[in-house]
Design a protein around this motif. Structure first.
Motif, PDB file in Angstrom:
ATOM      1  N   VAL A 354      -5.334   4.437  40.257  1.00  0.00           N
ATOM      2  CA  VAL A 354      -4.338   4.757  39.215  1.00  0.00           C
ATOM      3  C   VAL A 354      -3.699   3.463  38.705  1.00  0.00           C
ATOM      4  CG1 VAL A 354      -2.111   5.861  38.768  1.00  0.00           C
ATOM      5  CG2 VAL A 354      -3.840   7.082  40.092  1.00  0.00           C
ATOM      6  N   VAL A 355      -3.255   2.621  39.647  1.00  0.00           N
ATOM      7  CA  VAL A 355      -2.544   1.395  39.256  1.00  0.00           C
ATOM      8  C   VAL A 355      -3.484   0.399  38.578  1.00  0.00           C
ATOM      9  CG1 VAL A 355      -1.305  -0.609  40.167  1.00  0.00           C
ATOM     10  CG2 VAL A 355      -0.766   1.674  41.009  1.00  0.00           C
ATOM     11  N   PHE A 356      -4.713   0.286  39.084  1.00  0.00           N
ATOM     12  CA  PHE A 356      -5.649  -0.693  38.529  1.00  0.00           C
ATOM     13  C   PHE A 356      -5.930  -0.439  37.041  1.00  0.00           C
ATOM     14  CE2 PHE A 356     -10.109  -1.708  37.478  1.00  0.00           C
ATOM     15  CZ  PHE A 356     -10.053  -3.092  37.612  1.00  0.00           C
ATOM     16  N   LEU A 357      -6.009   0.834  36.657  1.00  0.00           N
ATOM     17  CA  LEU A 357      -6.375   1.147  35.265  1.00  0.00           C
ATOM     18  C   LEU A 357      -5.198   1.023  34.292  1.00  0.00           C
ATOM     19  CD1 LEU A 357      -8.779   4.146  35.954  1.00  0.00           C
ATOM     20  CD2 LEU A 357      -9.422   1.852  35.228  1.00  0.00           C
ATOM     21  N   VAL A 358      -3.971   0.889  34.833  1.00  0.00           N
ATOM     22  CA  VAL A 358      -2.792   0.807  33.964  1.00  0.00           C
ATOM     23  C   VAL A 358      -2.842  -0.408  33.015  1.00  0.00           C
ATOM     24  CG1 VAL A 358      -0.295   0.358  33.965  1.00  0.00           C
ATOM     25  CG2 VAL A 358      -1.236   2.186  35.364  1.00  0.00           C
ATOM     26  N   PRO A 359      -3.033  -1.632  33.521  1.00  0.00           N
ATOM     27  CA  PRO A 359      -3.042  -2.770  32.585  1.00  0.00           C
ATOM     28  C   PRO A 359      -4.182  -2.704  31.569  1.00  0.00           C
ATOM     29  CG  PRO A 359      -3.571  -3.479  34.831  1.00  0.00           C
ATOM     30  CD  PRO A 359      -3.136  -2.061  34.920  1.00  0.00           C
ATOM     31  N   ILE A 360      -5.296  -2.091  31.963  1.00  0.00           N
ATOM     32  CA  ILE A 360      -6.426  -1.971  31.020  1.00  0.00           C
ATOM     33  C   ILE A 360      -6.026  -1.044  29.875  1.00  0.00           C
ATOM     34  CG2 ILE A 360      -8.824  -1.196  30.773  1.00  0.00           C
ATOM     35  CD1 ILE A 360      -9.191  -1.968  33.750  1.00  0.00           C
ATOM     36  N   ALA A 361      -5.411   0.084  30.226  1.00  0.00           N
ATOM     37  CA  ALA A 361      -4.975   1.029  29.184  1.00  0.00           C
ATOM     38  C   ALA A 361      -3.918   0.396  28.283  1.00  0.00           C
ATOM     39  CB  ALA A 361      -4.430   2.299  29.837  1.00  0.00           C
ATOM     40  N   ILE A 362      -2.989  -0.338  28.887  1.00  0.00           N
ATOM     41  CA  ILE A 362      -1.935  -0.979  28.078  1.00  0.00           C
ATOM     42  C   ILE A 362      -2.559  -2.011  27.128  1.00  0.00           C
ATOM     43  CG2 ILE A 362       0.061  -2.556  28.193  1.00  0.00           C
ATOM     44  CD1 ILE A 362       0.948  -1.084  30.699  1.00  0.00           C
ATOM     45  N   ALA A 363      -3.526  -2.768  27.629  1.00  0.00           N
ATOM     46  CA  ALA A 363      -4.175  -3.774  26.782  1.00  0.00           C
ATOM     47  C   ALA A 363      -4.831  -3.123  25.568  1.00  0.00           C
ATOM     48  CB  ALA A 363      -5.206  -4.546  27.596  1.00  0.00           C
ATOM     49  N   PHE A 364      -5.569  -2.031  25.804  1.00  0.00           N
ATOM     50  CA  PHE A 364      -6.236  -1.359  24.676  1.00  0.00           C
ATOM     51  C   PHE A 364      -5.228  -0.689  23.740  1.00  0.00           C
ATOM     52  CE2 PHE A 364     -10.186  -1.547  27.260  1.00  0.00           C
ATOM     53  CZ  PHE A 364     -10.995  -2.089  26.284  1.00  0.00           C
ATOM     54  N   ALA A 365      -4.104  -0.257  24.298  1.00  0.00           N
ATOM     55  CA  ALA A 365      -3.083   0.395  23.456  1.00  0.00           C
ATOM     56  C   ALA A 365      -2.372  -0.621  22.561  1.00  0.00           C
ATOM     57  CB  ALA A 365      -2.071   1.116  24.341  1.00  0.00           C
ATOM     58  N   LEU A 366      -2.129  -1.801  23.116  1.00  0.00           N
ATOM     59  CA  LEU A 366      -1.333  -2.785  22.360  1.00  0.00           C
ATOM     60  C   LEU A 366      -2.171  -3.695  21.466  1.00  0.00           C
ATOM     61  CD1 LEU A 366       1.451  -3.896  24.864  1.00  0.00           C
ATOM     62  CD2 LEU A 366       1.395  -1.962  23.299  1.00  0.00           C
ATOM     63  N   LEU A 367      -3.460  -3.805  21.782  1.00  0.00           N
ATOM     64  CA  LEU A 367      -4.309  -4.729  21.023  1.00  0.00           C
ATOM     65  C   LEU A 367      -4.272  -4.497  19.503  1.00  0.00           C
ATOM     66  CD1 LEU A 367      -5.707  -6.974  22.499  1.00  0.00           C
ATOM     67  CD2 LEU A 367      -7.880  -5.767  22.252  1.00  0.00           C
ATOM     68  N   PRO A 368      -4.409  -3.226  19.048  1.00  0.00           N
ATOM     69  CA  PRO A 368      -4.363  -3.020  17.593  1.00  0.00           C
ATOM     70  C   PRO A 368      -3.037  -3.476  16.974  1.00  0.00           C
ATOM     71  CG  PRO A 368      -5.167  -1.058  18.706  1.00  0.00           C
ATOM     72  CD  PRO A 368      -4.668  -1.972  19.763  1.00  0.00           C
ATOM     73  N   VAL A 369      -1.941  -3.355  17.738  1.00  0.00           N
ATOM     74  CA  VAL A 369      -0.627  -3.757  17.209  1.00  0.00           C
ATOM     75  C   VAL A 369      -0.489  -5.277  17.272  1.00  0.00           C
ATOM     76  CG1 VAL A 369       1.836  -3.293  17.332  1.00  0.00           C
ATOM     77  CG2 VAL A 369       0.236  -1.619  18.229  1.00  0.00           C
ATOM     78  N   LEU A 370      -0.873  -5.843  18.425  1.00  0.00           N
ATOM     79  CA  LEU A 370      -0.737  -7.297  18.611  1.00  0.00           C
ATOM     80  C   LEU A 370      -1.532  -8.082  17.576  1.00  0.00           C
ATOM     81  CD1 LEU A 370      -0.913  -7.704  22.493  1.00  0.00           C
ATOM     82  CD2 LEU A 370       0.924  -8.498  21.019  1.00  0.00           C
ATOM     83  N   LEU A 371      -2.762  -7.612  17.323  1.00  0.00           N
ATOM     84  CA  LEU A 371      -3.629  -8.326  16.375  1.00  0.00           C
ATOM     85  C   LEU A 371      -3.397  -7.879  14.942  1.00  0.00           C
ATOM     86  CD1 LEU A 371      -6.973  -8.244  18.423  1.00  0.00           C
ATOM     87  CD2 LEU A 371      -5.274 -10.073  18.321  1.00  0.00           C
ATOM     88  N   ASN A 372      -2.477  -6.925  14.779  1.00  0.00           N
ATOM     89  CA  ASN A 372      -2.196  -6.368  13.451  1.00  0.00           C
ATOM     90  C   ASN A 372      -3.465  -5.846  12.788  1.00  0.00           C
ATOM     91  OD1 ASN A 372      -0.532  -5.582  11.385  1.00  0.00           O
ATOM     92  ND2 ASN A 372      -0.641  -7.546  10.307  1.00  0.00           N
ATOM     93  N   GLN A 373      -4.261  -5.157  13.575  1.00  0.00           N
ATOM     94  CA  GLN A 373      -5.529  -4.597  13.086  1.00  0.00           C
ATOM     95  C   GLN A 373      -5.534  -3.087  13.380  1.00  0.00           C
ATOM     96  OE1 GLN A 373      -8.505  -6.074  11.892  1.00  0.00           O
ATOM     97  NE2 GLN A 373      -7.587  -8.092  11.672  1.00  0.00           N
TER      98      GLN A 373
END
Lengths: 484, 65
Positions: A354-373
């Motif tokens: 459960v914990v291991f997959l958290v940062p992966i999910a957050i990365a994919f969730a924030l990437l479109p916003v961070l890169l403005n794409q």
């Protein structure tokens, strides 16, 4: 902390006789299975399905809903029989390791983990968008940060899943039930039983061209988005190991789930077709919410906004549950380092997964916003859909093999698929057509994903295959076929 | 400070608290329990001798049957 090393001294340790490995807790009932399956999917009724209208028009979307509904009905029936005989966490992964072999199982496990993790990321991203909408509806001109709320959504749901499956899926039952009820309330709120009152279906009735603006090729193109009505219902199999009676809960929960979704799909299409112009509906972000706004009722607007929010949360919650079970299952069979197969001594959950997959999910969730794409969000969702499609294309042939290895009468089944092999063949054919439809729209993404899975398979064969013990991974209470 | 910025800050703080709790609990459980009491598998650790695991090596036929 003692960890399982991947190299170094040969310190083979096996379970000592009499030692009982910690296990996932068997607490779930058909209600929870329904909540898991429908919870993951129902968000597709609130957003996503309507892109099929842009591709194929109103009738194109309706045909896609029926056609893809048939595909998922086959999936649910097949899943019910196999899972009732192999009730293990990991669902289709566990089926693959028993019926085909390690390489297929590794791929299926990876499809499942990626499909659910990416869907979870997309849900968190959408949730932050919905909160911004809610903020603006209250008259606020200030903007909420999508980073903060997408992260909070994933963290809070991961915490809930970490603490126990019963609470996580009980919550899913409540919020999924609420979201489903809002669709029914919308139908009654706009007097859906009497289209003359507030629905405008005259254009659709008048001419076939109005409903099929791009002809039958448009209908084929609509299939890829028709999947949104049902995508994820197969995730019910992931919870089999945690059911009090898997042979009862999985078939009942899954069948009730697909019936709920077919009803929701029909109501959603009907209400939206009657309230929104198809050109707008085809590009709307939140079609049901928009339909409520068109109705002019403040109560319906509030209900449908809450319904959309709850459906999104339920989907992310179910995805965390399913992705962690798939990852955990692969780990305990040595497809991945054994460290991930730990079960929490108090909460009885696969807590490290459960914990291991958290940062992966957050990365994919924030990437479109961070890169403005913003288009990256569509790519993340497409990767999730394609991974799901790969799982479906495996399930038909897998079922035929399952019946060959364990013919009728040789094992106990909680559910028996009727008309075998017709549903398995239908599933294979329907998956092929949806693959073709997806290739029309996302050919590059499809090829990229296949290349990724090919590389992952090479890694598995070169680095992990040596750790896999075929005998030890046969965990189902079934007669062993030759070779095990 | 605007309402939105307070809500944003609150969301970050709650996320950080949850993250800290999760990490703390993972470490605490790992320290307080032997690994064999946590791992849910037929065998405890990876067999580190590849030769010993040779029978499981891939064959040209996927299922080996």
């Amino acid at each position: 902390m003692t960890t399982a090393g991947e190299s170094g001294a040969p310190t083979v340790a096996t379970q000592t006789p009499g030692h009982h490995a910690p296990a996932l807790r068997k607490v779930l009932s058909p209600m929870h299975i329904w909540a898991l399956g429908v919870g993951i999917v129902l968000v597709g009724e609130f957003m996503g399905w309507n892109f099929s209208v842009e591709k194929g028009g109103m009738y194109g979307a309706l045909v896609a809903a029926w056609f893809v509904g048939l595909l998922y009905t086959c999936i649910v029936m097949i899943n019910s029989e196999v899972t009732s005989a192999i009730p293990a966490a990991g669902g289709q992964y566990a089926q693959a390791k028993h019926t085909v072999g390690p390489l297929m199982a590794f791929n299926v496990g990876l499809y499942l983990t990626l499909a659910y993790t990416m869907l979870e990321a997309a849900n968190a991203n959408v949730l932050s968008y919905l909160l911004s909408q809610l903020s603006s509806l209250t008259g606020s001109s200030e903007e909420l940060s999508p980073y903060a709320f997408a992260t909070l959504a994933i963290m809070a749901l991961a915490w809930l899943n970490y603490r126990g499956v019963f609470a996580a899926l009980s919550l899913n039952f409540v919020i999924t039930g609420f979201a489903f009820v809002t669709i029914i309330v919308l139908f009654f709120g706009v007097s859906g039983w009497n289209p003359a009152v507030s629905l405008h279906l005259d254009g659709l009735i008048g001419s076939l061209d109005n409903g099929l603006p791009y002809g039958w090729i448009g209908v084929i193109a609509a299939f890829q988005f028709g999947m949104w009505f049902y995508l994820g219902i197969e995730g019910t199999a992931q919870a089999a190991e945690e059911c009090r009676s898997a042979s009862r809960s999985v078939p009942i929960g899954s069948m009730a789930g697909i019936m709920t979704l077919i009803i929701a799909a029909g109501l959603t299409w009907y209400v939206c077709a009657g309230l929104l112009p198809w050109h707008y509906l085809g590009v709307s972000i939140t079609p049901l919410f928009d339909a409520a706004r068109v109705s002019g009722s403040g109560v319906l607007v509030l209900l449908l906004l809450l319904g959309t929010l709850f459906a999104t949360i339920a989907s992310a919650n179910g995805c965390i549950n399913d992705a962690s079970r798939a990852w955990f299952s692969m780990s305990r069979d040595r497809y991945l380092p054994a460290w991930f197969s730990a079960v929490h001594p108090r909460y009885h959950t696969p807590f490290r997964s459960v914990v291991f997959l958290v940062p992966i999910a957050i990365a994919f969730a924030l990437l479109p916003v961070l890169l403005n794409q913003p288009t990256l969000l569509a790519t993340v969702i497409t990767f999730s859909i394609l991974s799901g499609l790969l799982t479906y294309s495996f399930m038909g042939p897998n079922f035929i093999r399952f019946r060959k290895l364990w013919p009728m009468g040789t094992i106990t089944r909680g559910y028996v698929l009727p008309l075998h092999p017709a549903p398995a063949i239908a599933l294979l054919l329907l998956s092929g057509i949806v693959f073709f439809a997806t290739f029309l729209g996302y050919g590059t993404a499809l090829l990229s994903l296949l290349a990724f899975y090919l590389l992952a398979s090479i890694w598995f064969v070169r680095r992990r295959y040596r750790y896999v013990k075929r005998g030890a991974q046969f965990t189902a209470d079934l007669p062993r076929p030759r070779g095990y | 400070m605007t309402t939105a910025s307070i809500l944003n800050l609150l969301a970050w703080v709650v996320s950080a608290v949850i993250a800290a709790w999760l990490i703390h609990d993972v470490v605490r459980v790992s320290r307080n329990h032997d690994e064999k009491d946590l791992i849910n598998a037929a065998e405890m650790f990876d067999d580190l001798d590849p030769q010993a695991a040779a029978p499981a090596a891939p064959s040209t036929k996927e299922d080996g049957r």
